[in-house]
Design a protein around this motif. Structure first.
Motif, PDB file in Angstrom:
ATOM      1  N   GLU A 235       0.815  -1.211   0.000  1.00 25.90           N
ATOM      2  CA  GLU A 235       0.000   0.000   0.000  1.00 25.90           C
ATOM      3  C   GLU A 235       0.851   1.264   0.000  1.00 25.90           C
ATOM      4  OE1 GLU A 235      -3.102  -0.072   2.882  1.00 25.90           O
ATOM      5  OE2 GLU A 235      -3.956  -1.935   2.104  1.00 25.90           O
ATOM      6  N   GLU A 236       1.999   1.213   0.658  1.00 19.15           N
ATOM      7  CA  GLU A 236       2.914   2.364   0.635  1.00 19.15           C
ATOM      8  C   GLU A 236       3.363   2.657  -0.799  1.00 19.15           C
ATOM      9  OE1 GLU A 236       7.471   3.421   2.050  1.00 19.15           O
ATOM     10  OE2 GLU A 236       6.372   1.838   3.096  1.00 19.15           O
ATOM     11  N   LEU A 237       3.707   1.617  -1.536  1.00 20.57           N
ATOM     12  CA  LEU A 237       4.109   1.813  -2.935  1.00 20.57           C
ATOM     13  C   LEU A 237       2.924   2.274  -3.778  1.00 20.57           C
ATOM     14  CD1 LEU A 237       6.461  -1.269  -3.381  1.00 20.57           C
ATOM     15  CD2 LEU A 237       7.129   1.138  -3.171  1.00 20.57           C
ATOM     16  N   GLY A 238       1.732   1.777  -3.455  1.00 19.77           N
ATOM     17  CA  GLY A 238       0.565   2.216  -4.192  1.00 19.77           C
ATOM     18  C   GLY A 238       0.309   3.701  -4.070  1.00 19.77           C
ATOM     19  N   ARG A 239       0.662   4.280  -2.918  1.00 20.57           N
ATOM     20  CA  ARG A 239       0.481   5.721  -2.712  1.00 20.57           C
ATOM     21  C   ARG A 239       1.629   6.536  -3.306  1.00 20.57           C
ATOM     22  NH1 ARG A 239      -1.246   3.612   2.315  1.00 20.57           N
ATOM     23  NH2 ARG A 239       0.818   3.944   3.244  1.00 20.57           N
ATOM     24  N   ASP A 240       2.708   5.867  -3.692  1.00 24.68           N
ATOM     25  CA  ASP A 240       3.871   6.545  -4.275  1.00 24.68           C
ATOM     26  C   ASP A 240       3.498   7.063  -5.666  1.00 24.68           C
ATOM     27  OD1 ASP A 240       6.342   7.083  -5.648  1.00 24.68           O
ATOM     28  OD2 ASP A 240       7.382   5.781  -4.234  1.00 24.68           O
ATOM     29  N   PRO A 241       3.702   8.357  -5.942  1.00 30.97           N
ATOM     30  CA  PRO A 241       3.336   8.918  -7.255  1.00 30.97           C
ATOM     31  C   PRO A 241       3.997   8.215  -8.436  1.00 30.97           C
ATOM     32  CG  PRO A 241       3.816  10.676  -5.689  1.00 30.97           C
ATOM     33  CD  PRO A 241       4.217   9.400  -5.028  1.00 30.97           C
ATOM     34  N   ARG A 242       5.076   7.484  -8.195  1.00 33.18           N
ATOM     35  CA  ARG A 242       5.714   6.765  -9.293  1.00 33.18           C
ATOM     36  C   ARG A 242       4.829   5.639  -9.826  1.00 33.18           C
ATOM     37  NH1 ARG A 242      10.926   4.285  -6.991  1.00 33.18           N
ATOM     38  NH2 ARG A 242       9.546   4.089  -5.159  1.00 33.18           N
ATOM     39  N   PHE A 243       3.883   5.171  -8.997  1.00 31.78           N
ATOM     40  CA  PHE A 243       3.142   3.972  -9.352  1.00 31.78           C
ATOM     41  C   PHE A 243       1.643   4.197  -9.527  1.00 31.78           C
ATOM     42  CE2 PHE A 243       6.838   2.571  -6.782  1.00 31.78           C
ATOM     43  CZ  PHE A 243       7.545   1.953  -7.810  1.00 31.78           C
ATOM     44  N   HIS A 244       1.208   5.452  -9.531  1.00 24.79           N
ATOM     45  CA  HIS A 244      -0.215   5.700  -9.764  1.00 24.79           C
ATOM     46  C   HIS A 244      -0.418   7.038 -10.469  1.00 24.79           C
ATOM     47  CE1 HIS A 244      -0.059   8.084  -5.906  1.00 24.79           C
ATOM     48  NE2 HIS A 244      -0.845   8.854  -6.624  1.00 24.79           N
ATOM     49  N   ILE A 245      -1.578   7.192 -11.033  1.00 24.87           N
ATOM     50  CA  ILE A 245      -2.008   8.468 -11.593  1.00 24.87           C
ATOM     51  C   ILE A 245      -3.365   8.820 -10.999  1.00 24.87           C
ATOM     52  CG2 ILE A 245      -0.786   8.128 -13.786  1.00 24.87           C
ATOM     53  CD1 ILE A 245      -3.557   7.508 -15.041  1.00 24.87           C
ATOM     54  N   GLU A 246      -3.686  10.105 -10.961  1.00 29.11           N
ATOM     55  CA  GLU A 246      -5.004  10.541 -10.527  1.00 29.11           C
ATOM     56  C   GLU A 246      -5.853  10.845 -11.749  1.00 29.11           C
ATOM     57  OE1 GLU A 246      -5.119  13.575  -7.574  1.00 29.11           O
ATOM     58  OE2 GLU A 246      -3.984  12.400  -6.119  1.00 29.11           O
ATOM     59  N   LEU A 247      -7.136  10.544 -11.635  1.00 26.09           N
ATOM     60  CA  LEU A 247      -8.042  10.668 -12.765  1.00 26.09           C
ATOM     61  C   LEU A 247      -9.348  11.265 -12.279  1.00 26.09           C
ATOM     62  CD1 LEU A 247      -8.797   9.977 -15.747  1.00 26.09           C
ATOM     63  CD2 LEU A 247      -9.551   7.739 -14.889  1.00 26.09           C
ATOM     64  N   ALA A 248      -9.698  12.434 -12.792  1.00 28.53           N
ATOM     65  CA  ALA A 248     -10.975  13.069 -12.465  1.00 28.53           C
ATOM     66  C   ALA A 248     -11.943  12.820 -13.618  1.00 28.53           C
ATOM     67  CB  ALA A 248     -10.787  14.561 -12.235  1.00 28.53           C
ATOM     68  N   LEU A 249     -12.996  12.070 -13.356  1.00 23.42           N
ATOM     69  CA  LEU A 249     -14.004  11.796 -14.370  1.00 23.42           C
ATOM     70  C   LEU A 249     -15.084  12.871 -14.315  1.00 23.42           C
ATOM     71  CD1 LEU A 249     -14.493   7.923 -13.959  1.00 23.42           C
ATOM     72  CD2 LEU A 249     -13.153   9.117 -15.713  1.00 23.42           C
ATOM     73  N   GLY A 250     -15.398  13.431 -15.474  1.00 27.61           N
ATOM     74  CA  GLY A 250     -16.473  14.405 -15.570  1.00 27.61           C
ATOM     75  C   GLY A 250     -17.699  13.783 -16.204  1.00 27.61           C
ATOM     76  N   PRO A 251     -18.820  14.485 -16.229  1.00 28.66           N
ATOM     77  CA  PRO A 251     -20.035  13.945 -16.839  1.00 28.66           C
ATOM     78  C   PRO A 251     -19.780  13.499 -18.285  1.00 28.66           C
ATOM     79  CG  PRO A 251     -20.522  15.950 -15.637  1.00 28.66           C
ATOM     80  CD  PRO A 251     -19.033  15.829 -15.659  1.00 28.66           C
ATOM     81  N   GLY A 252     -20.153  12.261 -18.593  1.00 25.57           N
ATOM     82  CA  GLY A 252     -19.953  11.732 -19.940  1.00 25.57           C
ATOM     83  C   GLY A 252     -18.627  11.038 -20.145  1.00 25.57           C
ATOM     84  N   ASP A 253     -17.801  10.920 -19.094  1.00 28.76           N
ATOM     85  CA  ASP A 253     -16.534  10.188 -19.188  1.00 28.76           C
ATOM     86  C   ASP A 253     -16.731   8.752 -18.716  1.00 28.76           C
ATOM     87  OD1 ASP A 253     -15.336  12.526 -19.995  1.00 28.76           O
ATOM     88  OD2 ASP A 253     -14.422  12.964 -18.040  1.00 28.76           O
ATOM     89  N   MET A 254     -15.954   7.844 -19.298  1.00 30.22           N
ATOM     90  CA  MET A 254     -16.057   6.423 -18.954  1.00 30.22           C
ATOM     91  C   MET A 254     -14.657   5.816 -18.983  1.00 30.22           C
ATOM     92  SD  MET A 254     -18.418   3.603 -20.935  1.00 30.22           S
ATOM     93  CE  MET A 254     -18.463   1.860 -20.485  1.00 30.22           C
ATOM     94  N   VAL A 255     -14.282   5.113 -17.921  1.00 26.34           N
ATOM     95  CA  VAL A 255     -12.990   4.448 -17.858  1.00 26.34           C
ATOM     96  C   VAL A 255     -13.216   2.942 -17.845  1.00 26.34           C
ATOM     97  CG1 VAL A 255     -12.878   4.573 -15.324  1.00 26.34           C
ATOM     98  CG2 VAL A 255     -10.770   4.312 -16.633  1.00 26.34           C
TER      99      VAL A 255
END
Length: 319
Positions: A209-229
């Motif tokens: 979990e520590e590595l999961g919070r490390d910015p090297r291993f994740h990105i942040e994604l803000a979904l707006g209306p009409g977006d689909m991941v």
């Protein structure tokens, strides 16, 4: 008109979009492990039509599978904690740490974001695997062994309340590594049934979990209306920040969630399934998630809780 769940790929003739969806599926299965589709009809349609549209797009990735004991293949991700004393974790406004669902592919289509927060985070399970192999190969062995997982009341009458087998965090078939991890799921099983967690297991989970919070291993994604991941659930983990919302339909956060699978998507070990039958949660008439996660946070020893759950428990006990 057919119910949404009865619609199949051939009901959605998308001659211009089909090649792009085929390329998107290849990226999810064999590439970076996720795609974001933007600009789906939203302002000009109602929620039912939006659900049908996003279901139709999703069917180009695979067949939908059951997400709960009720057999629902279309699930609305919104905060129901005011009306449901024991909601699944996604049906709250809590922060969710990086985890995987019990499916091959996960899709979230945004109908309405919250007022603040609620951003998603996508983490690379494969990159974390390689970093743990470099830093602590001894703990990598622990994660390959895995944990038992609670079935949260969605098992058949008389069936085991947790997985009799350990679900590996990391597993390998041929040269393909797959990941499956959800701390609240295994914590519930190991705590409630007295299975215990060793110091090495806690260290391995904390490092993961520590590595999961490390910015090297994740990105942040803000979904707006009409977006689909759409996410490859065997290689990419997802999380969500806590959020605030209003009291009206126009200000309440709501995403439409689908779980998909497809023949030949990925070779995996059977222990990745929470239930023996298949991916997903098989329908069990009359059953539902009855697990009290708030009780778990109150009762579990702080050392068993990871990351923000430990902070939440300490805040809860001091209030």
């Amino acid at each position: 008109m057919k119910p949404v769940e009865a619609l199949v790929q051939t009901d959605f003739d998308l001659p211009r979009l089909a090649p792009r969806l085929a390329a998107a599926y290849a990226l999810v299965r064999d590439g970076i492990g996720f795609v974001v589709l933007r600009g789906l009809p939203r302002a000009e349609v109602d929620l039912d039509a939006f659900t049908a549209i996003t279901w139709g797009v999703g069917r180009w990735f695979g067949r939908a599978i059951s997400q709960n004991a009720a057999g629902r293949m279309v699930e609305h991700v919104c905060n129901t904690s005011k009306s449901d004393a024991t909601p699944r974790m996604y049906a709250s406004a809590f922060e969710l740490s990086l985890h995987n669902d019990v499916t091959a592919m996960l899709s979230l289509a945004c109908w309405q974001p919250g007022l603040t927060g609620g951003e998603n985070m996508l983490g690379s399970g494969l990159a974390i695997h390689e970093e743990i192999a470099r830093l602590r190969p001894d703990l990598l062995e622990v994660l390959y062994k895995g944990f038992h997982y609670h079935r949260l009341g969605e098992e058949a009458e008389g069936a085991p309340q947790y997985s009799p087998w350990r679900m590996p965090v990391f597993s390998k078939v041929g040269d393909q590594v797959s990941v499956r991890y959800q701390r609240t799921g295994y914590l519930a099983a190991h705590h409630d049934f007295g299975l215990g967690l060793t110091e090495a297991e806690l260290d391995a989970a904390d490092l993961f979990e520590e590595l999961g919070r490390d910015p090297r291993f994740h990105i942040e994604l803000a979904l707006g209306p009409g977006d689909m991941v759409v996410i490859n659930n065997y290689t990419v983990m997802h999380a969500r920040k806590a959020f605030t919302e209003g009291d009206t339909d126009e200000t309440r956060r709501r995403l439409v969630r689908y779980w998909f699978d497809n023949d030949g998507f990925r070779n995996t070990v059977p222990e990745l399934n929470l239930f023996a039958e298949s991916n997903g949660i098989p329908p069990q008439p009359g059953r539902r998630c009855t697990y009290d996660f708030a009780r778990l946070i109150r009762e579990a020893p702080p050392e068993m809780l990871g990351g923000h759950w430990r902070k939440a428990a300490l805040a809860q006990k001091s209030s």
